[in-house]
Design a protein around this motif. Structure first.
Motif, PDB file in Angstrom:
ATOM      1  N   ALA A 100       0.830  -1.206   0.000  1.00 47.67           N
ATOM      2  CA  ALA A 100       0.000   0.000   0.000  1.00 47.67           C
ATOM      3  C   ALA A 100       0.863   1.254   0.000  1.00 47.67           C
ATOM      4  O   ALA A 100       0.533   2.254  -0.666  1.00 47.67           O
ATOM      5  CB  ALA A 100      -0.920  -0.007   1.219  1.00 47.67           C
ATOM      6  N   CYS A 101       1.988   1.211   0.716  1.00 49.18           N
ATOM      7  CA  CYS A 101       2.909   2.348   0.718  1.00 49.18           C
ATOM      8  C   CYS A 101       3.485   2.587  -0.675  1.00 49.18           C
ATOM      9  O   CYS A 101       3.611   3.733  -1.121  1.00 49.18           O
ATOM     10  CB  CYS A 101       4.035   2.110   1.717  1.00 49.18           C
ATOM     11  SG  CYS A 101       3.550   2.266   3.456  1.00 49.18           S
ATOM     12  N   VAL A 102       3.840   1.511  -1.354  1.00 53.56           N
ATOM     13  CA  VAL A 102       4.367   1.629  -2.718  1.00 53.56           C
ATOM     14  C   VAL A 102       3.325   2.279  -3.624  1.00 53.56           C
ATOM     15  O   VAL A 102       3.621   3.206  -4.392  1.00 53.56           O
ATOM     16  CB  VAL A 102       4.791   0.247  -3.255  1.00 53.56           C
ATOM     17  CG1 VAL A 102       4.982   0.282  -4.771  1.00 53.56           C
ATOM     18  CG2 VAL A 102       6.075  -0.209  -2.579  1.00 53.56           C
ATOM     19  N   GLY A 103       2.086   1.809  -3.547  1.00 52.75           N
ATOM     20  CA  GLY A 103       1.040   2.382  -4.386  1.00 52.75           C
ATOM     21  C   GLY A 103       0.787   3.842  -4.083  1.00 52.75           C
ATOM     22  O   GLY A 103       0.661   4.664  -5.001  1.00 52.75           O
ATOM     23  N   ALA A 104       0.736   4.194  -2.791  1.00 55.94           N
ATOM     24  CA  ALA A 104       0.464   5.573  -2.410  1.00 55.94           C
ATOM     25  C   ALA A 104       1.607   6.493  -2.805  1.00 55.94           C
ATOM     26  O   ALA A 104       1.396   7.637  -3.236  1.00 55.94           O
ATOM     27  CB  ALA A 104       0.211   5.660  -0.908  1.00 55.94           C
ATOM     28  N   SER A 105       2.848   6.006  -2.648  1.00 57.26           N
ATOM     29  CA  SER A 105       4.003   6.816  -3.022  1.00 57.26           C
ATOM     30  C   SER A 105       4.069   7.011  -4.531  1.00 57.26           C
ATOM     31  O   SER A 105       4.343   8.114  -5.013  1.00 57.26           O
ATOM     32  CB  SER A 105       5.285   6.163  -2.503  1.00 57.26           C
ATOM     33  OG  SER A 105       6.408   6.972  -2.769  1.00 57.26           O
ATOM     34  N   ALA A 106       3.841   5.942  -5.273  1.00 58.90           N
ATOM     35  CA  ALA A 106       3.841   6.055  -6.736  1.00 58.90           C
ATOM     36  C   ALA A 106       2.735   6.991  -7.218  1.00 58.90           C
ATOM     37  O   ALA A 106       2.882   7.674  -8.232  1.00 58.90           O
ATOM     38  CB  ALA A 106       3.678   4.673  -7.363  1.00 58.90           C
ATOM     39  N   ALA A 107       1.629   7.035  -6.467  1.00 63.97           N
ATOM     40  CA  ALA A 107       0.526   7.923  -6.835  1.00 63.97           C
ATOM     41  C   ALA A 107       0.861   9.386  -6.602  1.00 63.97           C
ATOM     42  O   ALA A 107       0.208  10.273  -7.158  1.00 63.97           O
ATOM     43  CB  ALA A 107      -0.726   7.553  -6.048  1.00 63.97           C
ATOM     44  N   GLY A 108       1.884   9.658  -5.759  1.00 61.55           N
ATOM     45  CA  GLY A 108       2.325  11.025  -5.575  1.00 61.55           C
ATOM     46  C   GLY A 108       2.212  11.564  -4.171  1.00 61.55           C
ATOM     47  O   GLY A 108       2.248  12.782  -3.973  1.00 61.55           O
ATOM     48  N   GLY A 109       2.119  10.678  -3.163  1.00 64.12           N
ATOM     49  CA  GLY A 109       1.974  11.136  -1.790  1.00 64.12           C
ATOM     50  C   GLY A 109       3.223  10.951  -0.962  1.00 64.12           C
ATOM     51  O   GLY A 109       4.097  10.149  -1.293  1.00 64.12           O
ATOM     52  N   ARG A 110       3.291  11.711   0.140  1.00 66.20           N
ATOM     53  CA  ARG A 110       4.316  11.480   1.165  1.00 66.20           C
ATOM     54  C   ARG A 110       3.835  10.310   2.015  1.00 66.20           C
ATOM     55  O   ARG A 110       2.726  10.338   2.545  1.00 66.20           O
ATOM     56  CB  ARG A 110       4.520  12.725   2.016  1.00 66.20           C
ATOM     57  CG  ARG A 110       5.491  12.531   3.170  1.00 66.20           C
ATOM     58  CD  ARG A 110       5.774  13.843   3.884  1.00 66.20           C
ATOM     59  NE  ARG A 110       6.707  14.670   3.111  1.00 66.20           N
ATOM     60  CZ  ARG A 110       6.892  15.978   3.303  1.00 66.20           C
ATOM     61  NH1 ARG A 110       6.186  16.610   4.228  1.00 66.20           N
ATOM     62  NH2 ARG A 110       7.761  16.643   2.554  1.00 66.20           N
ATOM     63  N   VAL A 111       4.674   9.281   2.159  1.00 63.10           N
ATOM     64  CA  VAL A 111       4.213   7.996   2.690  1.00 63.10           C
ATOM     65  C   VAL A 111       5.195   7.484   3.739  1.00 63.10           C
ATOM     66  O   VAL A 111       6.410   7.665   3.613  1.00 63.10           O
ATOM     67  CB  VAL A 111       4.066   6.964   1.543  1.00 63.10           C
ATOM     68  CG1 VAL A 111       3.641   5.605   2.083  1.00 63.10           C
ATOM     69  CG2 VAL A 111       3.051   7.462   0.513  1.00 63.10           C
ATOM     70  N   ALA A 112       4.646   6.808   4.757  1.00 65.14           N
ATOM     71  CA  ALA A 112       5.489   6.238   5.806  1.00 65.14           C
ATOM     72  C   ALA A 112       4.818   5.009   6.402  1.00 65.14           C
ATOM     73  O   ALA A 112       3.625   4.769   6.203  1.00 65.14           O
ATOM     74  CB  ALA A 112       5.760   7.268   6.902  1.00 65.14           C
ATOM     75  N   THR A 113       5.601   4.237   7.162  1.00 60.37           N
ATOM     76  CA  THR A 113       5.091   3.083   7.887  1.00 60.37           C
ATOM     77  C   THR A 113       6.042   2.764   9.025  1.00 60.37           C
ATOM     78  O   THR A 113       7.040   3.465   9.227  1.00 60.37           O
ATOM     79  CB  THR A 113       4.899   1.867   6.957  1.00 60.37           C
ATOM     80  OG1 THR A 113       4.212   0.823   7.658  1.00 60.37           O
ATOM     81  CG2 THR A 113       6.238   1.339   6.455  1.00 60.37           C
ATOM     82  N   ALA A 114       5.729   1.711   9.762  1.00 60.08           N
ATOM     83  CA  ALA A 114       6.596   1.247  10.850  1.00 60.08           C
ATOM     84  C   ALA A 114       6.442  -0.259  10.967  1.00 60.08           C
ATOM     85  O   ALA A 114       5.387  -0.813  10.649  1.00 60.08           O
ATOM     86  CB  ALA A 114       6.224   1.914  12.173  1.00 60.08           C
ATOM     87  N   THR A 115       7.504  -0.934  11.432  1.00 58.57           N
ATOM     88  CA  THR A 115       7.425  -2.381  11.590  1.00 58.57           C
ATOM     89  C   THR A 115       8.567  -2.890  12.443  1.00 58.57           C
ATOM     90  O   THR A 115       9.408  -2.115  12.920  1.00 58.57           O
ATOM     91  CB  THR A 115       7.409  -3.093  10.220  1.00 58.57           C
ATOM     92  OG1 THR A 115       6.987  -4.441  10.383  1.00 58.57           O
ATOM     93  CG2 THR A 115       8.775  -3.057   9.561  1.00 58.57           C
ATOM     94  N   SER A 116       8.612  -4.206  12.608  1.00 58.01           N
ATOM     95  CA  SER A 116       9.668  -4.893  13.345  1.00 58.01           C
ATOM     96  C   SER A 116       9.735  -6.344  12.897  1.00 58.01           C
ATOM     97  O   SER A 116       8.740  -6.902  12.421  1.00 58.01           O
ATOM     98  CB  SER A 116       9.388  -4.894  14.868  1.00 58.01           C
ATOM     99  OG  SER A 116       9.286  -3.606  15.399  1.00 58.01           O
TER     100      SER A 116
END
Length: 409
Positions: free
Chosen positions: A71-87
């Protein structure tokens, strides 16, 4: 318009809270995430900020970490500032898509609370996930305490989105030891923080229908090599941008960061190289070692990828003996940090005696005394002018000492 969040000039935050406020201040358009210990509070806090009206962006709760990064890849490719977190296991599930994000040159920011990888299952901190993704084409910035978790996350957006970089950036903090440990943090006010990062500048957004763009194209042998070489060049050139961003951040806050952080290295004869929370423990040990007559210093690569090869070699150029401390079990090899440091020394003709230590797996304590023992080993090597200790040792391991490649074997 988002509600104004009232911050004090001095807050008591753990690393997760610090990172979540940096994400809030960046005014991220889309955060997609799936909760996993010990990074859950980062996105949980962000969801609370959204629910309370402090952010205007979207929070997408997906069914897995693979889906989160997709989802981050899609949102970033669409033109947005994107972030996430994980472990940990979530990070491992993302791996396929991490390569997609970097290969598409998408400036996604991911805050990682580093944690051990199964099996056996363990929720506590080591660098297994960091090492797993070290060659995925992301920039990796290390945070050793909550203040740095905040600062590095702000800087990550500015580095990732620079036109000379346009690569994803991961900020890393030790699970629980930083992510859940509260310390004093000096945040910027929201307006100043956002002004430092700047407005997001789209590049080839998929939602610009007047200029159609393809992402994830298939290249095969005709162009794949050239694509990866250009990506590698952008990563290897990124230290110029990282240093520029750090300089701007110092001018704004007075807090100085370098590609290679050091303590007591001006006249050091022996040095520990470590990343994460143990850097601060090792600094105290170095001060204690100096009281015992050992000229001890400590080095921390702020950027694990790209690895600061020349800067590391220059920092260690006058050191007689070096120990690289890896918070990950290399499984059949020497540690990754050990090999990076050894490679840097070799590349620039430096002759320090190298040893490797494995420590802190699954959250095992590594104390000042443990670091002092390493300095004593290094002092023996320096005095002998050769390695008299094993090439690889395990720190604070129960049972018989575990070491490999002993002298004379």
């Amino acid at each position: 318009m988002a509600e104004k969040y009232e911050l004090k000039t001095k807050e008591v935050w753990d690393g997760n809270t610090a990172a979540s406020h940096a994400l809030r201040q960046a005014q991220v358009d889309v955060i997609a995430a799936y909760p996993i210990t010990p990074s859950t509070p980062i996105v949980q806090n962000y969801a609370s900020y959204l629910a309370d009206g402090y952010v205007d962006g979207e929070f997408v709760m997906v069914e897995s970490e693979h889906s989160a990064m997709s989802a981050c890849v899609g949102a970033s490719a669409a033109g947005g500032r994107v972030a996430t977190a994980t472990s940990s296991q979530g990070y491992a599930l993302m791996i396929e898509v991490l390569y997609q994000a970097s290969g598409m040159r998408l400036p996604i920011v991911m805050t990682v609370a580093n944690r051990a990888l199964a099996a056996p299952l363990n929720i506590h901190g080591d660098h297994g996930d960091l090492y797993l993704g070290r060659d995925a084409g992301w920039i990796h910035l290390m945070a050793n305490n909550p203040q740095e978790a905040y600062d590095m996350t702000l800087c990550a957006f500015k580095v990732a989105e620079d036109e000379a970089v346009r690569l994803p950036v991961s900020t890393n903090q030790d699970g629980f030891l930083v992510s859940h440990t509260a310390q004093i943090v000096y945040p910027l006010d929201d307006e100043t923080a956002y002004k430092f990062i700047g407005d997001y500048k789209q590049r080839n957004p998929m939602l610009d229908f007047e200029h159609p763009t393809t992402y994830g194209a298939q290249t095969e042998e005709e162009w794949h090599f050239e694509h990866k070489a250009r990506q590698h060049k952008a990563l290897m050139d990124s230290p110029k941008v990282i240093e520029k961003v750090f300089a701007e951040f110092k001018e704004l806050t007075g807090r100085e960061y370098k590609l290679v952080e050091t303590h007591n290295m001006e006249d050091a004869e022996v040095a520990i190289v470590a990343m994460g929370s143990n850097y601060e423990t090792a600094k105290i040990a170095a001060d204690e070692a100096r009281k015992a007559g050992i000229k001890a210093g400590v080095v921390c690569p702020r950027s694990f990828r790209p690895f600061p090869i020349k800067e590391m070699a220059d920092t260690l150029k006058n050191v007689k003996a070096v120990a690289a401390l890896d918070r990950n079990c290399p499984m059949g090899a020497l540690g990754a940090l050990h090999n990076e440091v050894a490679g840097a020394l070799n590349a620039f003709g430096k002759n320090a005696i190298m040893t490797g230590y494995i420590y802190g797996l699954g959250g095992r304590d590594t104390t000042i005394e443990h670091n002092l023992e390493v300095f004593k080993d290094l002092a023996m090597n320096a005095e002998a002018g050769k390695r008299v200790t094993p090439l690889q040792k395990f720190i604070n391991l129960r049972g018989p000492e575990l070491s490999f490649f002993k002298v004379g074997e």
